[in-house]
Design a protein around this motif. Structure first.
Motif, PDB file in Angstrom:
ATOM      1  N   GLU A 129       0.825  -1.212   0.000  1.00 13.17           N
ATOM      2  CA  GLU A 129       0.000   0.000   0.000  1.00 13.17           C
ATOM      3  C   GLU A 129       0.857   1.260   0.000  1.00 13.17           C
ATOM      4  O   GLU A 129       0.497   2.263  -0.618  1.00 13.17           O
ATOM      5  N   SER A 130       2.004   1.201   0.684  1.00 14.15           N
ATOM      6  CA  SER A 130       2.922   2.349   0.649  1.00 14.15           C
ATOM      7  C   SER A 130       3.424   2.576  -0.767  1.00 14.15           C
ATOM      8  O   SER A 130       3.543   3.717  -1.228  1.00 14.15           O
ATOM      9  N   SER A 131       3.703   1.480  -1.464  1.00 17.13           N
ATOM     10  CA  SER A 131       4.175   1.597  -2.845  1.00 17.13           C
ATOM     11  C   SER A 131       3.084   2.162  -3.749  1.00 17.13           C
ATOM     12  O   SER A 131       3.345   3.022  -4.598  1.00 17.13           O
ATOM     13  N   ARG A 132       1.839   1.695  -3.554  1.00 15.17           N
ATOM     14  CA  ARG A 132       0.721   2.207  -4.361  1.00 15.17           C
ATOM     15  C   ARG A 132       0.522   3.695  -4.133  1.00 15.17           C
ATOM     16  O   ARG A 132       0.337   4.468  -5.074  1.00 15.17           O
ATOM     17  N   PHE A 133       0.562   4.089  -2.845  1.00 15.64           N
ATOM     18  CA  PHE A 133       0.366   5.498  -2.541  1.00 15.64           C
ATOM     19  C   PHE A 133       1.525   6.328  -3.081  1.00 15.64           C
ATOM     20  O   PHE A 133       1.328   7.430  -3.606  1.00 15.64           O
ATOM     21  N   GLY A 134       2.749   5.780  -2.951  1.00 18.29           N
ATOM     22  CA  GLY A 134       3.911   6.493  -3.486  1.00 18.29           C
ATOM     23  C   GLY A 134       3.801   6.710  -4.986  1.00 18.29           C
ATOM     24  O   GLY A 134       4.134   7.792  -5.488  1.00 18.29           O
ATOM     25  N   ALA A 135       3.309   5.699  -5.697  1.00 16.82           N
ATOM     26  CA  ALA A 135       3.136   5.838  -7.150  1.00 16.82           C
ATOM     27  C   ALA A 135       2.087   6.894  -7.465  1.00 16.82           C
ATOM     28  O   ALA A 135       2.244   7.685  -8.402  1.00 16.82           O
ATOM     29  N   SER A 136       1.017   6.923  -6.660  1.00 22.15           N
ATOM     30  CA  SER A 136      -0.029   7.929  -6.873  1.00 22.15           C
ATOM     31  C   SER A 136       0.505   9.327  -6.603  1.00 22.15           C
ATOM     32  O   SER A 136       0.207  10.278  -7.344  1.00 22.15           O
ATOM     33  N   VAL A 137       1.312   9.463  -5.547  1.00 24.67           N
ATOM     34  CA  VAL A 137       1.901  10.764  -5.223  1.00 24.67           C
ATOM     35  C   VAL A 137       2.853  11.206  -6.319  1.00 24.67           C
ATOM     36  O   VAL A 137       2.889  12.390  -6.707  1.00 24.67           O
ATOM     37  N   GLU A 138       3.651  10.264  -6.827  1.00 24.17           N
ATOM     38  CA  GLU A 138       4.585  10.606  -7.906  1.00 24.17           C
ATOM     39  C   GLU A 138       3.838  11.028  -9.169  1.00 24.17           C
ATOM     40  O   GLU A 138       4.275  11.915  -9.895  1.00 24.17           O
ATOM     41  N   ASN A 139       2.713  10.369  -9.427  1.00 31.90           N
ATOM     42  CA  ASN A 139       1.895  10.752 -10.573  1.00 31.90           C
ATOM     43  C   ASN A 139       1.375  12.174 -10.413  1.00 31.90           C
ATOM     44  O   ASN A 139       1.394  12.977 -11.350  1.00 31.90           O
ATOM     45  N   ALA A 140       0.918  12.498  -9.179  1.00 31.28           N
ATOM     46  CA  ALA A 140       0.457  13.856  -8.899  1.00 31.28           C
ATOM     47  C   ALA A 140       1.609  14.853  -9.038  1.00 31.28           C
ATOM     48  O   ALA A 140       1.429  15.961  -9.557  1.00 31.28           O
ATOM     49  N   PHE A 141       2.810  14.447  -8.579  1.00 29.65           N
ATOM     50  CA  PHE A 141       3.978  15.324  -8.676  1.00 29.65           C
ATOM     51  C   PHE A 141       4.335  15.592 -10.136  1.00 29.65           C
ATOM     52  O   PHE A 141       4.626  16.734 -10.517  1.00 29.65           O
ATOM     53  N   SER A 142       4.311  14.534 -10.956  1.00 27.48           N
ATOM     54  CA  SER A 142       4.652  14.704 -12.377  1.00 27.48           C
ATOM     55  C   SER A 142       3.674  15.644 -13.067  1.00 27.48           C
ATOM     56  O   SER A 142       4.067  16.518 -13.851  1.00 27.48           O
ATOM     57  N   THR A 143       2.381  15.488 -12.738  1.00 27.59           N
ATOM     58  CA  THR A 143       1.372  16.374 -13.331  1.00 27.59           C
ATOM     59  C   THR A 143       1.568  17.809 -12.850  1.00 27.59           C
ATOM     60  O   THR A 143       1.445  18.762 -13.628  1.00 27.59           O
ATOM     61  N   ALA A 144       1.881  17.958 -11.555  1.00 23.96           N
ATOM     62  CA  ALA A 144       2.108  19.297 -11.014  1.00 23.96           C
ATOM     63  C   ALA A 144       3.321  19.951 -11.659  1.00 23.96           C
ATOM     64  O   ALA A 144       3.328  21.156 -11.923  1.00 23.96           O
ATOM     65  N   MET A 145       4.370  19.156 -11.935  1.00 18.69           N
ATOM     66  CA  MET A 145       5.569  19.719 -12.559  1.00 18.69           C
ATOM     67  C   MET A 145       5.279  20.184 -13.986  1.00 18.69           C
ATOM     68  O   MET A 145       5.840  21.186 -14.444  1.00 18.69           O
ATOM     69  N   ARG A 146       4.415  19.464 -14.692  1.00 20.51           N
ATOM     70  CA  ARG A 146       4.046  19.930 -16.035  1.00 20.51           C
ATOM     71  C   ARG A 146       3.324  21.271 -15.946  1.00 20.51           C
ATOM     72  O   ARG A 146       3.548  22.159 -16.769  1.00 20.51           O
ATOM     73  N   ARG A 147       2.457  21.386 -14.915  1.00 22.95           N
ATOM     74  CA  ARG A 147       1.764  22.660 -14.719  1.00 22.95           C
ATOM     75  C   ARG A 147       2.750  23.763 -14.367  1.00 22.95           C
ATOM     76  O   ARG A 147       2.664  24.885 -14.889  1.00 22.95           O
ATOM     77  N   ILE A 148       3.687  23.456 -13.479  1.00 27.44           N
ATOM     78  CA  ILE A 148       4.666  24.463 -13.048  1.00 27.44           C
ATOM     79  C   ILE A 148       5.545  24.899 -14.215  1.00 27.44           C
ATOM     80  O   ILE A 148       5.847  26.088 -14.373  1.00 27.44           O
ATOM     81  N   ARG A 149       5.964  23.937 -15.047  1.00 31.62           N
ATOM     82  CA  ARG A 149       6.785  24.291 -16.213  1.00 31.62           C
ATOM     83  C   ARG A 149       6.015  25.200 -17.169  1.00 31.62           C
ATOM     84  O   ARG A 149       6.562  26.162 -17.710  1.00 31.62           O
ATOM     85  N   ALA A 150       4.729  24.893 -17.348  1.00 24.72           N
ATOM     86  CA  ALA A 150       3.917  25.730 -18.231  1.00 24.72           C
ATOM     87  C   ALA A 150       3.756  27.132 -17.649  1.00 24.72           C
ATOM     88  O   ALA A 150       3.836  28.135 -18.367  1.00 24.72           O
ATOM     89  N   ARG A 151       3.538  27.210 -16.329  1.00 24.46           N
ATOM     90  CA  ARG A 151       3.411  28.526 -15.687  1.00 24.46           C
ATOM     91  C   ARG A 151       4.724  29.288 -15.740  1.00 24.46           C
ATOM     92  O   ARG A 151       4.748  30.511 -15.922  1.00 24.46           O
ATOM     93  N   ALA A 152       5.840  28.569 -15.563  1.00 25.54           N
ATOM     94  CA  ALA A 152       7.144  29.223 -15.638  1.00 25.54           C
ATOM     95  C   ALA A 152       7.368  29.796 -17.035  1.00 25.54           C
ATOM     96  O   ALA A 152       7.861  30.917 -17.195  1.00 25.54           O
ATOM     97  N   MET A 153       6.986  29.030 -18.050  1.00 25.57           N
ATOM     98  CA  MET A 153       7.132  29.512 -19.417  1.00 25.57           C
ATOM     99  C   MET A 153       6.217  30.710 -19.673  1.00 25.57           C
ATOM    100  O   MET A 153       6.609  31.673 -20.349  1.00 25.57           O
TER     101      MET A 153
END
Length: 598
Positions: free
Chosen positions: A235-259
């Motif tokens: 379950e820790s691994s599942r949650f970690g994967a979900s958090v990483e997915n959220a992080f990756s999506t957030a980074m795409r948003r941040i990169r777009a905002r930075a641009m």
């Protein structure tokens, strides 16, 4: 596997028009918005007055020379300080008012969303994760708070500065201002394009955060099961994967905002620098004074700063638009079970309880439309009668209770309570007439007194204690460290299963309804507690109609009638002795139970 959200499809809007959905929450606070607007206008006016003061100081102060110059410099510096004082007061007032509005509107939205969610039928929660709802109540409303409490004010402030600065630029130099306007118009297109991309990524980011929140809520509520099966690492691994997915999506948003920020600042300031270069040449050629160029530079800086701030706020507003969209989806969900516009009233309560009739009732759960949980079921229960419903798992016993409480409506057939179709009753009136002791007892994070009082909010402490005594719960509650004031822990973790069930029974007895539903009410009790509770239930059944789902013969044998269900149909009905003699399903269930207890 976690269930996907079945909310209505996202509104495909390409602008911030979604934020219009907040207007009903903003409308009650017109006076506060007016005060904030006044403070905003004063602050913007003070800001726009500063460049003019500098221009006067340069042209009339430094250029004059001598004592006159000193007087002018002193006067303009004093005036400048006065303007700064006005700016400070107005800015502080604006900050206070918009912050108050942000907190107030967010609190209203949270209350409205929660009020709407708790009015939904079980069909909504059958396909919706509570973690997803909680994410919308917390994360999404926090984003909206930032918009109402900060971004709206920033947009208005910078829009005023932009317009006022632009006007003053034309007053100072129409030629240079025309050039800068043409250049600024050329840089708007890429900013708009990137703004749309940021909005889409903001929505995706919020969805991924909600997924992680839903997963965490589900697992934390099932920790004993997770640990019993040693799935902590899984379950820790599942949650970690979900958090990483959220992080990756957030980074795409941040990169777009930075641009977006890079483009806005680079293009806007590039245009301004070019125009200022032209202005410097105009001063050297005598077409402008030094004060006018200084004023133009300051107004250009104000306009550029306003555009940069607007582009930054636009990114926040795009995120809030996504959050608003998600909340509006939640608010647009309509419960299929509603009270009628003109509800009928139940007749006065009979001394013997309520009459209950089911006629040709057929029901399919929305998630299982091809499987009938109840099929052409007909049953008549007289006032004061005690009827036991037995049968194998999946026979439709609990479904019957859910239809009586009108958590769902049958696709066919009719259910009446005291001769009134339950669909014609107000939902609160219907459910107020029914008391239920569920198989899975719900204990709230409160003390024993308040948990029992949940059955009737206006009950006195003495009435609560009397109900606890009837349910054989008084003795164990009295032994708790603070007695009835003892906190029972989240979901009642400090109590045994039998103790939790006796709390639920006391809650139902306190409600004192004409129709009592018992869903395996004694299933978690030991023999001694069952004897005590059985005696209490027999007393509670007097003067009311009782419908019991039970397998224990101690409960079933005392019923006036036993109904046997299988595959959503009634296959046998009669007294205990008659059904034993029949030698059918009930006789087999009884034989198995006797064998179990031998």
């Amino acid at each position: 596997m976690l269930m996907a959200m079945p909310f209505t499809q996202a509104l495909q809007k390409s602008s911030l028009a979604t934020l219009q959905g907040l207007f009903p929450f903003l409308a009650p606070y017109k006076r506060e918005f007016l005060l904030a607007g006044i403070a905003l206008l004063v602050a913007a006016g003070a800001t726009l007055a500063i460049p003019y003061a500098f221009k006067q100081m340069i042209d009339l102060g430094f250029a004059a020379g001598g004592a006159t110059s000193i007087r002018h410099v002193n006067a303009y510096f004093l005036a400048l300080f006065g303007v700064a004082g006005i700016l400070a007061i107005a800015t502080a007032a604006r900050f206070y008012m918009v912050s108050w509005l942000g907190e107030r509107v967010t609190a209203d939205i949270r209350s409205a969303v929660y009020r709407h969610v708790v009015s939904q039928s079980p069909q909504f929660f059958e396909t919706t994760q509570t973690g997803e709802v909680l994410s919308r109540l917390t994360t999404d409303t926090t984003l909206i708070q930032a918009v109402v409490g900060t971004s709206i004010s920033m947009v208005l402030r910078n829009a005023l500065l932009f317009i006022g600065g632009l006007v003053m630029l034309f007053v100072t130099s129409a030629k240079l201002s025309s050039i800068i306007i043409v250049l600024l118009a050329a840089v708007v297109l890429p900013i708009v394009i990137f703004g749309r991309r940021v909005r889409k990524l903001s929505r995706d980011s919020q969805d991924r955060i909600a997924d992680a929140s839903a997963m965490a809520g589900e697992i934390l509520n099932a920790m004993p099961t997770v640990q019993a099966f040693t799935h902590e690492a899984v379950e820790s691994s599942r949650f970690g994967a979900s958090v990483e997915n959220a992080f990756s999506t957030a980074m795409r948003r941040i990169r777009a905002r930075a641009m977006l920020t890079l483009l806005a600042i680079l293009l806007v300031f590039g245009a301004i620098v070019f125009v200022l270069w032209l202005g410097a040449h105009a001063v050297m050629q005598g077409r402008m004074t030094g004060g006018e160029l200084g004023q133009f530079i300051l107004y250009a800086a104000i306009v550029a700063g306003a555009i940069g701030a607007l582009s930054e706020v636009l990114g926040e507003a795009q995120r809030a638009a996504g959050a608003t969209e998600r909340l509006l989806e939640l608010m647009s969900a309509r419960a299929p079970i509603q009270s009628p516009a003109l509800p009928r009233v139940l007749p006065p309560r009979s001394q013997n309880g309520a009459a209950l009739v089911l006629r040709e009732v057929t029901f399919h759960y929305p998630s299982r439309p091809l499987t009938a949980s109840l099929s052409h079921l007909s049953l008549t229960i007289q006032p004061g009668e005690t009827v036991a419903v037995v049968g194998p798992s999946g026979a439709g016993k609990t479904t019957l209770f859910q239809l009586l409480l009108r958590f769902y409506d049958p696709q066919q057939g009719l259910i009446t309570l005291d001769g009134v179709d339950i669909r014609q009753l107000d939902l609160h009136a219907l459910r107020a007439a029914i008391g239920i002791v569920p198989q899975d007892t719900v204990i709230f994070s409160a003390n024993a007194l308040e948990n029992i009082r949940y059955g009737r909010i206006d009950a006195t402490d003495a009435e609560v204690i009397a109900a606890a005594k009837m349910a054989a719960a008084h003795e164990f509650i009295d032994r708790l460290p603070q007695g009835y004031r003892s906190f029972l822990g989240e979901r009642g973790v400090r109590l045994s299963g039998g103790q939790r069930q006796r709390i639920a029974i006391a809650r139902a007895l306190l409600k004192n309804p004409p129709l009592l539903l018992l869903d395996e009410a004694t299933s978690a009790l030991d023999a001694e507690s069952e004897r005590l509770v059985q005696s209490a239930l027999e007393a509670a059944m007097v003067g009311r109609t009782t419908l019991i789902i039970a397998h224990r013969l101690a409960t079933v044998q005392r019923a006036d009638r036993i109904v046997v269900m299988e595959n959503g149909e009634i296959v046998e009905a009669g007294t205990h002795a008659a059904l034993i003699a029949l030698g059918g399903i009930y006789a087999n269930l009884a034989a198995l139970q006797f064998h179990t207890y031998r």
